[in-house]
Design a protein around this motif. Structure first.
Motif, mmCIF file in Angstrom:
data_model
loop_
_atom_site.group_PDB
_atom_site.id
_atom_site.type_symbol
_atom_site.label_atom_id
_atom_site.label_comp_id
_atom_site.label_asym_id
_atom_site.label_seq_id
_atom_site.Cartn_x
_atom_site.Cartn_y
_atom_site.Cartn_z
ATOM 1 N N ASP A 176 -13.797 -59.853 -4.420
ATOM 2 C CA ASP A 176 -14.819 -58.860 -4.763
ATOM 3 C C ASP A 176 -16.174 -59.527 -4.982
ATOM 4 N N ILE A 177 -16.436 -60.582 -4.187
ATOM 5 C CA ILE A 177 -17.739 -61.250 -4.219
ATOM 6 C C ILE A 177 -18.467 -60.878 -2.930
ATOM 7 N N PRO A 178 -19.573 -60.144 -2.999
ATOM 8 C CA PRO A 178 -20.251 -59.698 -1.771
ATOM 9 C C PRO A 178 -20.766 -60.894 -0.975
ATOM 10 N N SER A 192 -22.619 -68.873 -8.730
ATOM 11 C CA SER A 192 -22.387 -68.291 -10.064
ATOM 12 C C SER A 192 -21.429 -67.118 -9.996
ATOM 13 N N SER A 193 -21.425 -66.386 -8.850
ATOM 14 C CA SER A 193 -20.468 -65.286 -8.700
ATOM 15 C C SER A 193 -19.037 -65.812 -8.687
ATOM 16 N N PHE A 194 -18.832 -66.997 -8.063
ATOM 17 C CA PHE A 194 -17.489 -67.597 -8.093
ATOM 18 C C PHE A 194 -17.110 -67.984 -9.520
ATOM 19 N N THR A 228 -35.466 -64.622 -12.364
ATOM 20 C CA THR A 228 -35.386 -64.735 -13.826
ATOM 21 C C THR A 228 -34.178 -63.980 -14.371
ATOM 22 N N ILE A 229 -33.941 -62.769 -13.820
ATOM 23 C CA ILE A 229 -32.768 -61.975 -14.263
ATOM 24 C C ILE A 229 -31.472 -62.706 -13.925
ATOM 25 N N ILE A 230 -31.414 -63.284 -12.719
ATOM 26 C CA ILE A 230 -30.188 -64.011 -12.332
ATOM 27 C C ILE A 230 -29.954 -65.197 -13.258
ATOM 28 N N LEU A 231 -31.026 -65.950 -13.553
ATOM 29 C CA LEU A 231 -30.877 -67.088 -14.458
ATOM 30 C C LEU A 231 -30.359 -66.658 -15.821
ATOM 31 N N ARG A 232 -30.939 -65.534 -16.343
ATOM 32 C CA ARG A 232 -30.571 -65.117 -17.702
ATOM 33 C C ARG A 232 -29.168 -64.536 -17.779
ATOM 34 N N PHE A 233 -28.768 -63.694 -16.845
ATOM 35 C CA PHE A 233 -27.526 -62.952 -16.984
ATOM 36 C C PHE A 233 -26.366 -63.527 -16.161
ATOM 37 N N ALA A 234 -26.642 -64.381 -15.191
ATOM 38 C CA ALA A 234 -25.564 -64.912 -14.358
ATOM 39 C C ALA A 234 -25.345 -66.398 -14.547
ATOM 40 N N ILE A 235 -26.401 -67.133 -14.931
ATOM 41 C CA ILE A 235 -26.284 -68.597 -14.963
ATOM 42 C C ILE A 235 -26.463 -69.165 -16.357
ATOM 43 N N GLN A 236 -27.339 -68.569 -17.165
ATOM 44 C CA GLN A 236 -27.673 -69.170 -18.469
ATOM 45 C C GLN A 236 -26.459 -69.308 -19.375
ATOM 46 N N ASP A 237 -25.542 -68.333 -19.340
ATOM 47 C CA ASP A 237 -24.393 -68.354 -20.262
ATOM 48 C C ASP A 237 -23.278 -69.279 -19.796
#
Length: 946
Positions: A279-281, A305-307, A191-200
């Motif tokens: 700098d993408i783990p 999403s990191s890319f 849920t956190i990943i969806l909201r802060f990494a993907i939703q925007d």
């Protein structure tokens, strides 16, 4: 602490003994232990009988489901390393690994990390720290106690923060997280990943998963062997990850060496490069993706999403660079159009400057041949030299209008040509050229008429002078002869009578001498080029005439002195002489009149001459009676001489006229004139044919041109179809007009025949060739201008985003208030139109609007100006502030930009364009080589001087 395992059915997932996935998980989690499990033979799904392990709710899929080994199929107890997971309600092992790496990629910014995702978040401290790092906000102060209530309080603070961001948490409570419920913990992390990494993530009005997928498709579209359709099997060959890196950082990967059939190498290359340079783990393992029939979607989305976030800054720079490139391209194109206009205008003005003095030269030639050559040169100018310049002038106006339209559409200031090169200046120069041209043609025709008149008078002068000189030949010697001194009485009387007859003849020639002098005077007044020789000859004739008069008077006095001595005069000779002399003089006068050259221009004039000639011929019977009477006198003299044997010394002593001369002149009196009239009548009939031939064509072409002009006017006002339809119709119309050109050329040929025949009027038509030429040039210019107006309307519509319905509405409004149907509105009609469209106009506001649509203050508003105004009222365009903001992105928020930054972000030619025109930056925060992009941006839109 060991927990009892609840009896139930579990899916057995094999892990190679001591290596690969199992060994890695054992290094990072207590989820796997060596266990002794008694399995029921012949099944891969078994019931646990006797075993104790820690269970982690994870699962493998597809080909990772355990295969029953040979020993197990033989019924022997076997010791394995296994991972045991419930069949339902759990996340795959790949998600566990990816979520852990994702959390650590953010936690390391705070100097910490996690080892076990379900264990390390139980006290809520690292969970709160993770949320602070990814959100950039401060959460409530955490509880530092070790008791369960403290942990629940911390987790609740984290969950409350997540809920405050608009995320609805279903069935996830703080107690489950604190108790280490792996399902709930991983669900919360997802849920956190969806909201802060993907939703925007947002691409072309799509967001979250769809937006991220569309972004991947757009970025990998140029790579033919990459086809991204989902977040699982589309990424198995590793080329998708490599394509994303190569698209943004091509120097990091040699994409041409990658092979689709080597996914392990592709994946490891992408993961290593992303970790080292971007700098993408490393959140995924190549073995996990390749060895799974359907890689975990959540893990792939998290990693991709990191890319997206890593390259989002580059995307902004690309957008800014594209905007600047667009603006600079427009500016470069406009500058080229300005240079082309200046050159074309200079060349056209120079040609006009050279041509006008030639047309203004009014130095006449002395001969008809020379003037005819001048007329031929003028025809070549009208036929060969001027038409291309008419096209250049029309093209110059079209280029100027197109340039001004493009400048208005791109919010640039209007183009102001160099001094003396405005369209109005060219039009004025062209007007001067046409004025000189018209005057030159009139002068040529007048000069030809004058020379024709002079040639006629000169020929008439020569004829009369020759006749007079032939008559006077020997007269002086005759008057000076002293034959009367030795003559007999009869001879004396004869000499006296002869002298009286001569005096009569001399008086009769007085009129001819006066005519010769009058013709010479007229030649002088008309500035005849050979006037000196004419004057000299006329003077000789006049001097001779005076001398004859004096000699006649002297001889008369001498004869009168001897008259008394001379008594016998032959009355018949005297009577013959008296009647023959006037008759001969009449014949000579008639011969002069009949031999006189004549000039006629119409068939009616030659018919008039023929009628007059017939009238003259009607008088010949009476003259013939006189001739017969004179010849009768001569016959009577001959009869008397023969009868009385008179000793006559030669011819009639009273006159030199003899019957043979009279008869000879009589025989030649009429036939020559008849032939001349017949030839002239034939020439005038041919001229009449040329007039009718020209008139028949001109009476068709003239109305045709007028009709086409009216039709073009209606087309430019009426609305039928789209602008493209109107443009197509106009171009077809233009083609039909151009195809009419051979008829114009044919009419030019007929006109040339008329001029060569020296025909100066034509009663069969009111159209002259000049009218046809002007109408044709106006027709070509009008259709070209109308097409250019439609093209500019299309440019305006496309650039401003105006729909066809809006364009039709604009045209309908314009036509409604164009009350005079001239294609233009006056100021009052335009004001009424604006009020009808809802504008609340005061005098100041209306004056401001008029200054925009009528910058030349002509009091009229064209349709193009009306469209430009309406499009500016409704459209959004680039501005100097937008360009300035784009430069600021490229400069990294600095107030200046460096040449290297421009060369890195812009195409080479546009980068050099900017460097050459940007002023040095003079602000306090400047560095060597800093350039002022702010003044450059405002100068692009005419808001400052660059």
């Amino acid at each position: 602490m060991e927990r009892d395992i609840v009896q139930g059915f579990y899916t057995i997932h094999r892990v190679s003994p001591g290596i690969s996935i199992g060994s890695r998980l054992l290094a990072s989690s207590t989820a796997c232990h060596q266990t002794h499990t008694h399995l029921k033979r012949g099944s891969s799904t078994v019931k646990f009988i006797d075993s104790r392990v820690n269970l982690t709710p994870l699962r493998f899929e597809g080909d990772l489901i355990a295969e029953v080994p040979r020993a197990f199929r033989a019924g022997l107890p076997v010791t394995f390393k296994w991972l045991l997971f419930p069949v339902t309600d759990f996340f795959p092992l790949l998600s566990l690994q990816t979520f852990t790496a994702w959390c650590n990629s953010h936690l390391r910014k705070a100097g910490t990390q996690i080892e076990n995702i379900e264990e390390d978040f139980r006290d809520g401290l690292k969970l709160m720290l993770l949320l602070e790092v990814i959100s950039g906000e401060r959460l409530a102060k955490p509880e530092r106690g070790k008791m369960r209530v403290h942990k629940i309080s911390n987790v609740n603070k984290a969950l409350d923060f997540i809920a405050s961001k608009g995320v609805k948490l279903v069935s996830i409570g703080a107690e489950e997280i604190v108790d280490g419920n792996a399902k709930m913990t991983l669900g919360m992390i997802w849920t956190i990943i969806l909201r802060f990494a993907i939703q925007d993530i947002s691409v072309e009005e799509t967001s979250a998963k769809e937006g991220l997928l569309l972004w991947c498709q757009r970025k990998t579209a140029p790579y033919k062997n990459v086809n991204i359709q989902n977040f699982h099997i589309s990424w198995k060959d590793g080329l998708g990850f490599c394509a994303l890196i190569h698209r943004h950082r091509p120097e990091l990967i040699d994409y041409g060496k990658l092979r689709k059939d080597d996914p392990m190498t592709n994946l490891n290359t992408a993961f290593d490069v992303a970790e080292k340079y971007l700098d993408i783990p490393k959140m995924l393992d190549a073995e996990d993706i390749v060895g799974t029939a359907r890689p975990d979607e959540k893990a792939i989305m998290t990693y991709v999403s990191s890319f997206y976030h890593a390259f989002s800054g580059a995307q902004k720079a690309e957008t800014a660079a594209n905007r600047i490139c667009k603006v600079l391209a427009v500016n470069q194109e406009n500058e080229q159009l300005m240079e082309d206009y200046e050159k074309l205008a200079s060349d056209l003005l120079e040609w006009i400057r050279r041509t006008i003095p030639w047309l203004e030269n009014r130095v006449p030639e002395n001969t008809m041949q020379a003037m005819q050559q001048k007329l031929e040169d003028f025809r070549d100018y009208r036929r060969l030299h001027k038409p291309p310049k008419v096209q250049e002038k029309c093209q110059l106006e079209i280029n100027f209008n197109t340039l001004q339209t493009k400048l208005r559409l791109s919010n640039r200031p209007a183009f102001m040509p160099s001094e003396g090169k405005m369209v109005s200046d060219i039009s004025n120069a062209w007007g001067s050229l046409e004025g000189a041209e018209k005057g030159y043609e009139e002068w040529l025709l007048n000069e030809i008429r004058r020379l024709e008149r002079l040639d006629h008078l000169a020929e008439k002068f020569r004829q009369k002078a020759a006749i007079h000189e032939a008559w006077t030949q020997g007269k002086e010697e005759m008057l000076q002869h002293r034959d009367y001194e030795t003559a007999s009485l009869s001879e004396i009387k004869a000499l006296l009578k002869k002298h009286e007859a001569f005096e009569s003849d001399l008086a009769a020639h007085q009129d001819r001498v006066e005519q010769i002098a009058a013709i010479a005077q007229e030649l002088n007044e008309l500035d005849y080029y050979d006037s000196p020789s004419v004057n000299a000859r006329c003077q000789r004739i006049c001097d001779q005439w005076d001398a004859l008069g004096a000699l006649t008077q002297k001889r008369s006095e001498a004869l009168q002195r001897t008259e008394k001595l001379l008594e016998t005069i032959d009355q018949l000779y005297l009577e013959f002489a008296k009647r023959a002399a006037p008759f001969n003089n009449w014949m000579e006068g008639a011969m002069e009149d009949l031999q006189d050259t004549f000039i006629v221009h119409t068939i009616e004039e030659i018919q008039g001459l023929s009628t007059a000639h017939e009238q003259f011929k009607a008088t010949l019977p009476e003259a013939d009676k006189e001739r017969q009477a004179i010849l009768g006198i001569h016959n009577e003299i001959a009869k008397i001489v023969q009868t009385y044997h008179v000793n006559m010394a030669g011819t009639n002593p009273y006159t030199t006229i003899n019957p043979q001369e009279i008869n000879a002149k009589w025989d030649k009196l009429v036939p020559q004139r008849d032939q001349a009239l017949i030839e002239e009548h034939a020439r005038q009939q041919n001229n009449e044919r040329l007039r009718r031939q020209f008139a028949n064509q001109a009476n068709v072409i003239g109305p045709w041109i007028q009709t086409k002009m009216e039709e073009i006017g209606r087309i430019s006002i009426e609305m039928h179809g789209t602008l493209e339809d109107q443009l197509t119709h106009l171009r077809q119309y233009e083609k039909s007009i151009v195809n009419y050109k051979p008829k114009i050329d044919q009419l030019e040929g007929d006109h040339q025949l008329i001029q060569e025949a020296l025909i100066f009027d034509n009663k069969h038509t009111n159209y002259t060739m000049e009218h046809i030429r002007v109408g044709w040039e106006q027709l070509l210019t009008t259709i070209a201008r109308t097409i250019n107006e439609i093209e500019n309307q299309i440019l305006t519509r496309d650039a401003k985003g105006i729909s066809q319905d809006q364009m039709n509405e604009f045209r309908a409004s314009f036509n409604h208030f164009d009350r005079k149907r001239t294609g233009m509105m006056d100021a009052e009609d335009f004001k009424t139109c604006l009020i009808s469209m809802g504008y609340n106009l005061g005098e100041a506001e209306f004056s401001r609007i008029m200054s925009i649509v009528d910058p030349n203050r002509l009091g009229i508003v064209t349709f193009q100006a009306f469209i430009d105004f309406m499009s500016r009222e409704t459209a959004d365009t680039d501005t100097a502030d937008q360009v300035m903001a784009s430069f600021k992105v490229l400069a990294g928020d600095k107030n200046y930009i460096l040449a290297d930054e421009l060369r890195r972000e812009l195409p080479p030619d546009q980068a050099e364009y900017c460097i050459a025109r940007m002023a040095p930056y003079t602000g306090p925060d400047g560095v060597p080589g800093a350039l002022d992009y702010m003044s450059f941006s405002t100068a692009l839109y005419g808001e400052s001087d660059l």
